[in-house]
Every structure is written in structure tokens, then in C-alpha cells.
Design an enzyme around this catalytic site. Structure first.
Site, PDB file in Angstrom:
ATOM      1  N   HIS A  98       0.845  -1.206   0.000  1.00 41.73           N
ATOM      2  CA  HIS A  98       0.000   0.000   0.000  1.00 41.73           C
ATOM      3  C   HIS A  98       0.866   1.236   0.000  1.00 41.73           C
ATOM      4  O   HIS A  98       1.805   1.352   0.780  1.00 41.73           O
ATOM      5  CB  HIS A  98      -0.970   0.025   1.195  1.00 41.73           C
ATOM      6  CG  HIS A  98      -0.299  -0.203   2.513  1.00 41.73           C
ATOM      7  ND1 HIS A  98       0.102  -1.455   2.945  1.00 41.73           N
ATOM      8  CD2 HIS A  98       0.069   0.665   3.491  1.00 41.73           C
ATOM      9  CE1 HIS A  98       0.671  -1.353   4.133  1.00 41.73           C
ATOM     10  NE2 HIS A  98       0.672  -0.075   4.487  1.00 41.73           N
ATOM     11  N   HIS A 100       1.148   5.192   0.720  1.00 45.73           N
ATOM     12  CA  HIS A 100       0.500   6.253   1.508  1.00 45.73           C
ATOM     13  C   HIS A 100       0.607   7.573   0.733  1.00 45.73           C
ATOM     14  O   HIS A 100       1.694   7.944   0.288  1.00 45.73           O
ATOM     15  CB  HIS A 100       1.237   6.469   2.833  1.00 45.73           C
ATOM     16  CG  HIS A 100       1.176   5.328   3.803  1.00 45.73           C
ATOM     17  ND1 HIS A 100       0.349   5.337   4.900  1.00 45.73           N
ATOM     18  CD2 HIS A 100       1.851   4.157   3.863  1.00 45.73           C
ATOM     19  CE1 HIS A 100       0.528   4.214   5.595  1.00 45.73           C
ATOM     20  NE2 HIS A 100       1.438   3.484   4.992  1.00 45.73           N
TER      21      HIS A 100
HETATM   22  P1  5GP Z   1       1.737   0.442   7.317  1.00 42.02           P
HETATM   23  O1  5GP Z   1       2.379   0.728   8.609  1.00 42.02           O
HETATM   24  O2  5GP Z   1       1.509  -1.036   7.100  1.00 42.02           O
HETATM   25  O3  5GP Z   1       2.447   1.092   6.156  1.00 42.02           O
HETATM   26  O4  5GP Z   1       0.349   1.184   7.346  1.00 42.02           O
HETATM   27  C1  5GP Z   1      -0.879   0.539   7.511  1.00 42.02           C
HETATM   28  C2  5GP Z   1      -1.922   1.634   7.491  1.00 42.02           C
HETATM   29  O5  5GP Z   1      -3.182   1.008   7.358  1.00 42.02           O
HETATM   30  C3  5GP Z   1      -1.961   2.453   8.774  1.00 42.02           C
HETATM   31  O6  5GP Z   1      -1.766   3.824   8.443  1.00 42.02           O
HETATM   32  C4  5GP Z   1      -3.350   2.171   9.347  1.00 42.02           C
HETATM   33  O7  5GP Z   1      -3.931   3.319   9.914  1.00 42.02           O
HETATM   34  C5  5GP Z   1      -4.114   1.706   8.130  1.00 42.02           C
HETATM   35  N1  5GP Z   1      -5.168   0.739   8.440  1.00 42.02           N
HETATM   36  C6  5GP Z   1      -5.047  -0.380   9.209  1.00 42.02           C
HETATM   37  N2  5GP Z   1      -6.214  -1.054   9.246  1.00 42.02           N
HETATM   38  C7  5GP Z   1      -7.084  -0.344   8.455  1.00 42.02           C
HETATM   39  C8  5GP Z   1      -8.454  -0.558   8.097  1.00 42.02           C
HETATM   40  O8  5GP Z   1      -9.113  -1.530   8.491  1.00 42.02           O
HETATM   41  N3  5GP Z   1      -9.014   0.366   7.280  1.00 42.02           N
HETATM   42  C9  5GP Z   1      -8.312   1.446   6.795  1.00 42.02           C
HETATM   43  N4  5GP Z   1      -8.977   2.296   5.997  1.00 42.02           N
HETATM   44  N5  5GP Z   1      -7.035   1.667   7.132  1.00 42.02           N
HETATM   45  C10 5GP Z   1      -6.420   0.788   7.954  1.00 42.02           C
END
Ligand code: 5GP
Length: 141
Positions: A98, A100
Site C-alpha cells: 500500500h 501512503h
Molecule cells: P503500514 O504501517 O503497514 O504502512 O500502514 C498501515 C496503514 O493502514 C496504517 O496507516 C493504518 O492506519 C491503516 N489501516 C489499518 N487497518 C485499516 C483498516 O481496516 N481500514 C483502513 N482504511 N485503514 C487501515
């Protein structure tokens, strides 16, 4: 088990979806770091950027490319940080690629991408040469 993002793709978990096509999707982050914080994903589940097949990598970039101005304009942001946590050691919590898109504002108290890593290493010229050579050789392998 399907990742939380695959469950969003399947409609099992609600999300504020802002874009969807055949292979990619974008929705608001549930814990936004700024208004408009958006996640862009391939619908198919791959853990890391380098796991993506070529066509899907291009599709993902195309979606990022079209959404960056859409996100910035929606929240009147003059800039954004666009980043991937690529692997657990880099802070990736959800093992489904993903990107950001984090809108940024003048004087918002945030930092540039240079603030992500720990203390900068002190590398000698020969170490830098060696690293550059190894990257180049790996890329040709
Ligand atoms: P990572 O640290 O893996 O790059 O970021 C994961 C992101 O996913 C975090 O910013 C977190 O807030 C977001 N996130 C986690 N679970 C969910 C969810 O169920 N729905 C949405 N819309 N975002 C999520």
C-alpha cells in the site's frame, strides 16, 4: 488468511473508497496522519513492492499518479509525502502493498522523508563505491 485490505477489496470491511478500477483501489486511512491521508493498493494481495508482477506495478503507479493531485486538491494541500513501508523492518504493519499519500501543509510540524531512518551512517568513499557497484551488479543479474 486474507489481509485486512483484501477484506476491504471484498467488501467485508467498510472503507471510504475514493477510487477503484479492475486492478487497484484507494481508500482513506482509518488513522489519518493528515486530512486526506489515502492508501493506494493493488487489489491482489502481495506483501512487498518487488513482489508485484510488472503490469500490476505499472497499474499501481498509474493510480498513485492520478490520485496525488485529487487528494491534494480535496484538502487544499500544497504538497504531499508519498511513501511505502516496504517490509516489516521498515515499519510495514499490513502485509499487503500500500502506498501512503499524506497531504502536507506549510508549518504542519511534520518532517521530510529524510527523518524516517535512524542515525545516518558515516560511509567512506570506498564503501559507497562498493555499495554502488553491488547494486548495479544485482540489477544486471
Ligand atoms: P503500514 O504501517 O503497514 O504502512 O500502514 C498501515 C496503514 O493502514 C496504517 O496507516 C493504518 O492506519 C491503516 N489501516 C489499518 N487497518 C485499516 C483498516 O481496516 N481500514 C483502513 N482504511 N485503514 C487501515
Amino acid at each position: 488468511m486474507a489481509s485486512i485490505f483484501s477484506r476491504i477489496v471484498e467488501g467485508e470491511i467498510p472503507a471510504r473508497t475514493v477510487y477503484e478500477d479492475e486492478t487497484t483501489m484507494a481508500f482513506l486511512d482509518a488513522n489519518p496522519l493528515a486530512p486526506g491521508h489515502t492508501l493506494v493498493i493493488p487489489k491482489e494481495e502481495y506483501e512487498r513492492l518487488n513482489d508485484l508482477p510488472e503490469g500490476l506495478a505499472s497499474d499501481l503507479y498509474d493510480t498513485l499518479h492520478r490520485l496525488i493531485p485529487a487528494v491534494e486538491d480535496a484538502v487544499d494541500a500544497p504538497a504531499s509525502n508519498v511513501a511505502f513501508n516496504n517490509g516489516e523492518a521498515a515499519g510495514q504493519e499490513v502485509p499487503h502493498v500500500h502506498g501512503h499519500i499524506i497531504p502536507r501543509f506549510e508549518d504542519d510540524g511534520g518532517n521530510p522523508i529524510h527523518a524516517i531512518a535512524g542515525s545516518p551512517p558515516d560511509l567512506a568513499d570506498d564503501e559507497l563505491d562498493d555499495i554502488a557497484e553491488r547494486i548495479s551488479a544485482n540489477n544486471q543479474a
